[in-house]
Write an enzyme that holds these catalytic residues in place. Structure first.
Site, PDB file in Angstrom:
ATOM      1  CE  LYS A  71      12.640 -49.046 -31.366  1.00 31.94           C
ATOM      2  NZ  LYS A  71      11.494 -48.934 -30.452  1.00 31.94           N
ATOM      3  CG  ASP A 111       9.310 -48.277 -33.217  1.00 29.03           C
ATOM      4  OD1 ASP A 111       9.117 -48.009 -32.028  1.00 29.03           O
ATOM      5  OD2 ASP A 111       9.613 -47.385 -34.045  1.00 29.03           O
TER       6      ASP A 111
HETATM    7  P1  NDP Z   1       2.872 -46.902 -36.531  1.00 30.31           P
HETATM    8  O1  NDP Z   1       3.718 -47.192 -37.683  1.00 30.31           O
HETATM    9  O2  NDP Z   1       1.770 -47.823 -36.175  1.00 30.31           O
HETATM   10  O3  NDP Z   1       2.252 -45.430 -36.650  1.00 30.31           O
HETATM   11  C1  NDP Z   1       3.055 -44.310 -36.792  1.00 30.31           C
HETATM   12  C2  NDP Z   1       2.176 -43.102 -37.004  1.00 30.31           C
HETATM   13  O4  NDP Z   1       2.983 -41.929 -36.956  1.00 30.31           O
HETATM   14  C3  NDP Z   1       1.504 -43.101 -38.364  1.00 30.31           C
HETATM   15  O5  NDP Z   1       0.293 -42.393 -38.290  1.00 30.31           O
HETATM   16  C4  NDP Z   1       2.526 -42.337 -39.228  1.00 30.31           C
HETATM   17  O6  NDP Z   1       1.985 -41.721 -40.375  1.00 30.31           O
HETATM   18  C5  NDP Z   1       2.996 -41.295 -38.246  1.00 30.31           C
HETATM   19  N1  NDP Z   1       4.377 -40.889 -38.576  1.00 30.31           N
HETATM   20  C6  NDP Z   1       5.461 -41.693 -38.632  1.00 30.31           C
HETATM   21  N2  NDP Z   1       6.552 -40.990 -39.007  1.00 30.31           N
HETATM   22  C7  NDP Z   1       6.115 -39.722 -39.192  1.00 30.31           C
HETATM   23  C8  NDP Z   1       6.747 -38.526 -39.566  1.00 30.31           C
HETATM   24  N3  NDP Z   1       8.063 -38.496 -39.831  1.00 30.31           N
HETATM   25  N4  NDP Z   1       5.986 -37.388 -39.638  1.00 30.31           N
HETATM   26  C9  NDP Z   1       4.664 -37.428 -39.354  1.00 30.31           C
HETATM   27  N5  NDP Z   1       3.999 -38.549 -39.005  1.00 30.31           N
HETATM   28  C10 NDP Z   1       4.721 -39.668 -38.913  1.00 30.31           C
HETATM   29  O7  NDP Z   1       3.897 -46.752 -35.281  1.00 30.31           O
HETATM   30  P2  NDP Z   1       3.591 -46.829 -33.740  1.00 30.31           P
HETATM   31  O8  NDP Z   1       2.255 -46.262 -33.451  1.00 30.31           O
HETATM   32  O9  NDP Z   1       3.926 -48.187 -33.289  1.00 30.31           O
HETATM   33  O10 NDP Z   1       4.727 -45.871 -33.147  1.00 30.31           O
HETATM   34  C11 NDP Z   1       4.545 -44.475 -32.978  1.00 30.31           C
HETATM   35  C12 NDP Z   1       5.567 -43.942 -31.989  1.00 30.31           C
HETATM   36  O11 NDP Z   1       5.426 -44.627 -30.733  1.00 30.31           O
HETATM   37  C13 NDP Z   1       7.032 -44.131 -32.377  1.00 30.31           C
HETATM   38  O12 NDP Z   1       7.785 -43.046 -31.879  1.00 30.31           O
HETATM   39  C14 NDP Z   1       7.428 -45.401 -31.644  1.00 30.31           C
HETATM   40  O13 NDP Z   1       8.823 -45.489 -31.420  1.00 30.31           O
HETATM   41  C15 NDP Z   1       6.673 -45.190 -30.341  1.00 30.31           C
HETATM   42  N6  NDP Z   1       6.444 -46.402 -29.549  1.00 30.31           N
HETATM   43  C16 NDP Z   1       5.771 -47.471 -30.088  1.00 30.31           C
HETATM   44  C17 NDP Z   1       5.544 -48.589 -29.324  1.00 30.31           C
HETATM   45  C18 NDP Z   1       4.709 -49.727 -29.819  1.00 30.31           C
HETATM   46  O14 NDP Z   1       4.396 -50.613 -29.008  1.00 30.31           O
HETATM   47  N7  NDP Z   1       4.299 -49.759 -31.079  1.00 30.31           N
HETATM   48  C19 NDP Z   1       6.084 -48.706 -27.951  1.00 30.31           C
HETATM   49  C20 NDP Z   1       6.683 -47.484 -27.450  1.00 30.31           C
HETATM   50  C21 NDP Z   1       6.877 -46.407 -28.247  1.00 30.31           C
HETATM   51  P3  NDP Z   1       2.212 -42.389 -41.822  1.00 30.31           P
HETATM   52  O15 NDP Z   1       1.349 -43.594 -41.823  1.00 30.31           O
HETATM   53  O16 NDP Z   1       1.804 -41.340 -42.781  1.00 30.31           O
HETATM   54  O17 NDP Z   1       3.684 -42.717 -41.902  1.00 30.31           O
END
Ligand code: NDP
Length: 447
Positions: free
Chosen positions: A126, A166
């Site tokens: 990571k 991510d």
């Molecule tokens: P994105 O950046 O596309 O989206 C993240 C979302 O979560 C946004 O809506 C963001 O809001 C919100 N968010 C992020 N940090 C916070 C916080 N501290 N408090 C509240 N809301 C928050 O990321 P992903 O959708 O790719 O990833 C989301 C989760 O899924 C993570 O935990 C990631 O590790 C996990 N994951 C992702 C994979 C992938 O293929 N993308 C694979 C496996 C797991 P805002 O825009 O306001 O920051």
């Protein structure tokens, strides 16, 4: 047993001071895997989990770049190469101001188990940076990505380490990172996954994590003679994972009530349908807007600033934003409101207190390392297609993804089913993920 576990945890903890997220992930694994190790002579006495909790390599580097005002900015970049026993390091890059070594080590540790569960040959890694892409122009993001890759490129490669996206790293960032790698190496190789379809990306990769969570949730419900049809679902986040989890829930006949971002959550009492979801995708992916704008377009919905959606009555909750976003209090409210199933879309979104409560109440609980493995599984399929210089169709990739999620569910049953019939998916995922990596490490000697 308690003594052996606490001795292990204090040893790891003494080497990793001030790394709470990493210790949280290691503790959860230790509590379920150590009792298994103790019962199996081939693993006992080999310090195998201690070796797995120590990254093979950690890189930290300066990322200097120039913003649109011609001011010099300095960020910190990282890559944690956790475990390569079963394949090249594989895991995403996160760009978010909260990124530090503890967060990336927890993610890399989880990734090692998750990648093993997919049955594909991928080790765990990571990386990322404390860079915040929010509010930055496209050219600023491009300059940052180019500077980041200029340092990282010599440590990665299709047979060494294959990063992906991510939080904060989507198709735009992967495109810029890939472009710079190709320029520096003068090579077109599958060094990153999540690429655009026109330059080696796999179809269904953007959808894979979200779809996979829902396929896994469907399997858990099916195991209890239940289904998603007509269920009220609350989803947190509105990024990549949340969007496609919502899409698949809608396709399977469920009613999605909420989405969120770091500014708050929206609740639509009529449900978020495909047309409304298309609006959210445009808002978040193209306009890079805030979820609160949803209520301007759909005034029957409401927006709660600074809050999380867990108070909304539902049968199923799918947390898809970030780690530790659902705590013990939230779990208590969900249970009181009749929630029967949690599918983790994010990595470690539920705190240990919340998980304890779900287990105590014997509701269905899927840990992220099992339920969100669909993303890295399709990344693995992207690597295979790149090596073959061939592309599978959407249908082919979707079928393979579904089959992998069904297999991961089966592995969780193999190791997590208790005598009473209750399935401890946390235990099941941890042990199933552990066995393959441990066997490979034992075969490869002390390295
Ligand atoms: P994105 O950046 O596309 O989206 C993240 C979302 O979560 C946004 O809506 C963001 O809001 C919100 N968010 C992020 N940090 C916070 C916080 N501290 N408090 C509240 N809301 C928050 O990321 P992903 O959708 O790719 O990833 C989301 C989760 O899924 C993570 O935990 C990631 O590790 C996990 N994951 C992702 C994979 C992938 O293929 N993308 C694979 C496996 C797991 P805002 O825009 O306001 O920051």
């Amino acid at each position: 047993m308690k003594e052996i576990i606490s001795k292990f945890i204090s040893e790891v903890s003494s080497k990793n001071q001030n790394e709470p997220e990493f210790m949280q992930a290691v503790t959860e694994v230790a509590e379920t895997v150590i009792p298994y190790i103790v019962k199996h002579d081939i693993y006992y006495g080999q310090n195998i989990l201690l070796r797995m909790a120590e990254p093979e390599r950690v890189l930290s580097f300066r990322v200097a770049w120039i913003d649109d005002k011609e001011e010099i900015q300095v960020n910190r970049g990282y890559r944690v190469q956790m475990n390569s026993a079963i394949g090249p390091y594989k895991g995403g890059l996160r760009f978010h101001p909260s990124v530090n070594l503890s967060v990336l080590k927890f993610l890399a540790f989880e990734q090692t188990f998750k990648n093993s569960l997919t049955t594909l040959p991928m080790g765990g890694g990571k990386g990322g940076s404390d860079f915040n892409p929010k509010g930055r122009s496209d050219t600023e993001v491009m300059r940052f990505c180019q500077s980041f890759m200029t340092e990282l490129y010599s440590h990665i490669g299709p047979n060494r380490d294959v990063p992906a996206g991510d939080i904060g790293v989507g198709s735009r960032e992967i495109g810029y990172l890939f472009g710079q790698y190709k320029r520096l190496k003068n090579e077109f190789t599958g060094v990153l996954t999540g690429k655009g379809a026109s330059f080696g990306g796999s179809l269904i990769r953007p959808e894979a994590t979200g779809y996979g969570v829902v396929y896994f949730t469907e399997q858990m419900l099916k195991f209890r003679d239940n289904s998603l049809k007509g269920k009220k679902i609350i989803i947190s986040g509105s990024g990549n994972v949340a969007q496609y989890a919502a899409e698949k829930c809608i396709q399977l006949g469920a009613k999605v009530l909420t989405l969120s971002d770091s500014s708050g959550y929206i609740m639509d009492p009529d449900g978020i349908d495909e047309e409304k979801l298309a609006f959210v995708m445009k808002l978040k992916n193209l306009q890079r807007g805030r979820i609160g704008s949803y209520i301007e377009k759909y005034p029957k919905a409401s927006f709660r600033s600074g809050e999380k959606p867990w108070k909304i009555t539902c049968e199923i909750a799918i947390p898809c934003a970030t780690q530790n976003e659902l705590n013990g209090k939230d779990a208590d409210i969900l249970l009181k409101n009749g929630c029967i199933c949690i599918g983790e879309g994010a990595n470690m979104p539920c705190t240990p207190e919340a998980i304890q409560l779900f287990k105590k109440n014997k509701i269905l609980f899927a840990p992220g390392k099992a339920s969100n493995a669909g993303g890295v599984a399709v990344s693995g399929l992207e690597m295979a297609q790149n090596s073959l210089r061939y592309s599978w169709t959407r249908e082919e990739v979707n079928e393979k993804l579904k089959a992998i999620m069904i297999d991961i569910h089966k592995s969780c049953l193999d190791y997590g089913k208790t005598e009473s019939g209750y399935v401890d998916y946390v235990k099941g995922a941890n042990i199933a993920g552990f066995v393959k990596v441990a066997d490979a490490m034992l075969a490869q000697g002390v390295v």
